[in-house]
Design an enzyme around this catalytic site. Sequence first.
Site, PDB file in Angstrom:
ATOM      1  N   SER A  28     -15.834 -71.917 -60.134  1.00 16.76           N
ATOM      2  CA  SER A  28     -15.350 -71.490 -58.815  1.00 16.76           C
ATOM      3  C   SER A  28     -16.487 -71.122 -57.870  1.00 16.76           C
ATOM      4  CB  SER A  28     -14.460 -70.255 -58.946  1.00 16.76           C
ATOM      5  OG  SER A  28     -13.295 -70.575 -59.619  1.00 16.76           O
ATOM      6  N   HIS A  58     -12.604 -75.400 -55.746  1.00 15.57           N
ATOM      7  CA  HIS A  58     -12.847 -76.522 -56.654  1.00 15.57           C
ATOM      8  C   HIS A  58     -12.604 -77.825 -55.888  1.00 15.57           C
ATOM      9  CE1 HIS A  58     -13.132 -74.474 -60.639  1.00 15.57           C
ATOM     10  NE2 HIS A  58     -12.609 -73.510 -59.923  1.00 15.57           N
ATOM     11  N   HIS A  80      -7.883 -76.487 -65.294  1.00 14.22           N
ATOM     12  CA  HIS A  80      -7.577 -75.225 -65.976  1.00 14.22           C
ATOM     13  C   HIS A  80      -6.265 -75.331 -66.755  1.00 14.22           C
ATOM     14  CE1 HIS A  80     -10.148 -73.959 -62.568  1.00 14.22           C
ATOM     15  NE2 HIS A  80     -10.639 -73.116 -63.450  1.00 14.22           N
ATOM     16  N   TYR A  82      -4.287 -72.845 -66.902  1.00 11.16           N
ATOM     17  CA  TYR A  82      -3.278 -72.117 -66.102  1.00 11.16           C
ATOM     18  C   TYR A  82      -2.628 -72.989 -65.025  1.00 11.16           C
ATOM     19  CZ  TYR A  82      -7.001 -71.242 -62.592  1.00 11.16           C
ATOM     20  OH  TYR A  82      -8.009 -71.366 -61.667  1.00 11.16           O
ATOM     21  N   GLU A  83      -3.209 -74.176 -64.764  1.00 10.78           N
ATOM     22  CA  GLU A  83      -2.590 -75.072 -63.788  1.00 10.78           C
ATOM     23  C   GLU A  83      -1.456 -75.874 -64.419  1.00 10.78           C
ATOM     24  OE1 GLU A  83      -5.645 -76.858 -60.814  1.00 10.78           O
ATOM     25  OE2 GLU A  83      -6.763 -76.396 -62.629  1.00 10.78           O
ATOM     26  N   ALA A 110     -17.133 -68.555 -63.118  1.00 13.87           N
ATOM     27  CA  ALA A 110     -17.132 -67.239 -62.484  1.00 13.87           C
ATOM     28  C   ALA A 110     -16.407 -66.314 -63.449  1.00 13.87           C
ATOM     29  CB  ALA A 110     -16.381 -67.311 -61.162  1.00 13.87           C
ATOM     30  N   MET A 207     -11.299 -67.555 -67.192  1.00 13.05           N
ATOM     31  CA  MET A 207     -10.081 -68.324 -67.492  1.00 13.05           C
ATOM     32  C   MET A 207     -10.378 -69.781 -67.840  1.00 13.05           C
ATOM     33  SD  MET A 207      -7.718 -66.874 -64.402  1.00 13.05           S
ATOM     34  CE  MET A 207      -7.736 -65.132 -63.952  1.00 13.05           C
ATOM     35  N   SER A 208     -11.540 -70.028 -68.433  1.00 14.68           N
ATOM     36  CA  SER A 208     -11.904 -71.430 -68.708  1.00 14.68           C
ATOM     37  C   SER A 208     -12.968 -71.493 -69.810  1.00 14.68           C
ATOM     38  CB  SER A 208     -12.461 -72.075 -67.431  1.00 14.68           C
ATOM     39  OG  SER A 208     -13.688 -71.464 -67.074  1.00 14.68           O
ATOM     40  N   ASN A 231     -17.258 -60.216 -60.135  1.00 10.48           N
ATOM     41  CA  ASN A 231     -16.498 -58.976 -59.898  1.00 10.48           C
ATOM     42  C   ASN A 231     -16.503 -58.132 -61.169  1.00 10.48           C
ATOM     43  OD1 ASN A 231     -14.563 -61.297 -60.764  1.00 10.48           O
ATOM     44  ND2 ASN A 231     -13.510 -59.427 -61.393  1.00 10.48           N
ATOM     45  N   HIS A 243      -9.330 -63.584 -55.876  1.00 11.29           N
ATOM     46  CA  HIS A 243      -9.957 -64.917 -55.917  1.00 11.29           C
ATOM     47  C   HIS A 243     -10.896 -65.140 -54.733  1.00 11.29           C
ATOM     48  CE1 HIS A 243     -10.500 -68.923 -57.421  1.00 11.29           C
ATOM     49  NE2 HIS A 243     -10.112 -69.462 -56.280  1.00 11.29           N
TER      50      HIS A 243
HETATM   51  N1  HPA Z   1     -10.898 -61.957 -64.993  1.00 13.32           N
HETATM   52  C1  HPA Z   1     -10.607 -63.212 -65.395  1.00 13.32           C
HETATM   53  N2  HPA Z   1     -11.137 -64.286 -64.839  1.00 13.32           N
HETATM   54  C2  HPA Z   1     -12.011 -64.113 -63.828  1.00 13.32           C
HETATM   55  C3  HPA Z   1     -12.351 -62.837 -63.364  1.00 13.32           C
HETATM   56  C4  HPA Z   1     -11.765 -61.694 -63.973  1.00 13.32           C
HETATM   57  O1  HPA Z   1     -12.008 -60.524 -63.607  1.00 13.32           O
HETATM   58  N3  HPA Z   1     -13.243 -63.021 -62.355  1.00 13.32           N
HETATM   59  C5  HPA Z   1     -13.437 -64.362 -62.224  1.00 13.32           C
HETATM   60  N4  HPA Z   1     -12.689 -65.025 -63.122  1.00 13.32           N
END
Ligand code: HPA
Length: 270
Positions: A28, A58, A80, A82-83, A110, A207-208, A231, A243
């Site tokens: 990302s 993306h 992903h 999740y998609e 990320a 998440m990947s 973050n 996001h």
């Molecule tokens: N959690 C999960 N996936 C992420 C995060 C997070 O805090 N930041 C970027 N991708």
Amino acid sequence: MKNIKETLDYINLKTNNFKPEFAIILGSGLGCFCDDLNGTVLKYENIPNFSQTNVIGHKGELLFAMVENKPCVIMQGRFHYYEGNPIQKVVFPIKVFKKLKVKTLFITNAAGATHKNLNIGDIMLIKDHINFIANPLIGKNNPEEGERFPDMSDCYSKKYQTIIKECAKNLNINLKEGVYLATTGPSYETQAEVKAFKLLGADVIGMSSAPEAIMAKYLGINTIGLSLVTNYATGVSDSKPNHKEVIEIGKKSGQKMSLLIKETIKNIGS
Ligand code: HPA
């Protein structure tokens, strides 16, 4: 996968049989890696059997280009879980890379940090992972591709970890190291989940990536994993993950990650 030939035929035709040695999956907001590169661009929507990516940040393109005089294929955006992609679709590009004879894969993402020894904007070298998404090797095994029960002790190549750490030193980049935990998303974690994941040994959460690394290890591709800390995970600081912030930090600190990858490509196999 039975349709991989169709995918390879299309790619070989469009790229004039370009043979990449390196593959790079950009997470990302990390698309700036491609800003100064010229090459052949293939849109995912036109590549047979590729999925689409609709996630903001993306791009949905494969770029075939020379980086530091080495042939590379760059995935600008990934598929992903999740998609709604089945796990085999998520890792399909890795199988394509193997067939194109890619030797080394950079997986970037990320991620949110579970503690404050990591700072926003830090790059963390993935030393190991905890995979809570799904295992992409579930199903029938093709012994020509790999072993049924592959060893995961060197999933992230130790040899290349040494090289990238040296490159980071040369570039004056303070490269952190740690464990990446992959969760399905797309909701961010609860505070209780972050506490639990930290106790399990996770330094960052994303998440990947982990399914891609498993597939690469299975196929015998050397993998380097890099997380950009965008973050703090839920409850680690006062601010909530979102996001937009992930993309912004990606754009701001992505340059540093790009430099590091390019320097490492320069120093591998030379
Ligand atoms: N959690 C999960 N996936 C992420 C995060 C997070 O805090 N930041 C970027 N991708």
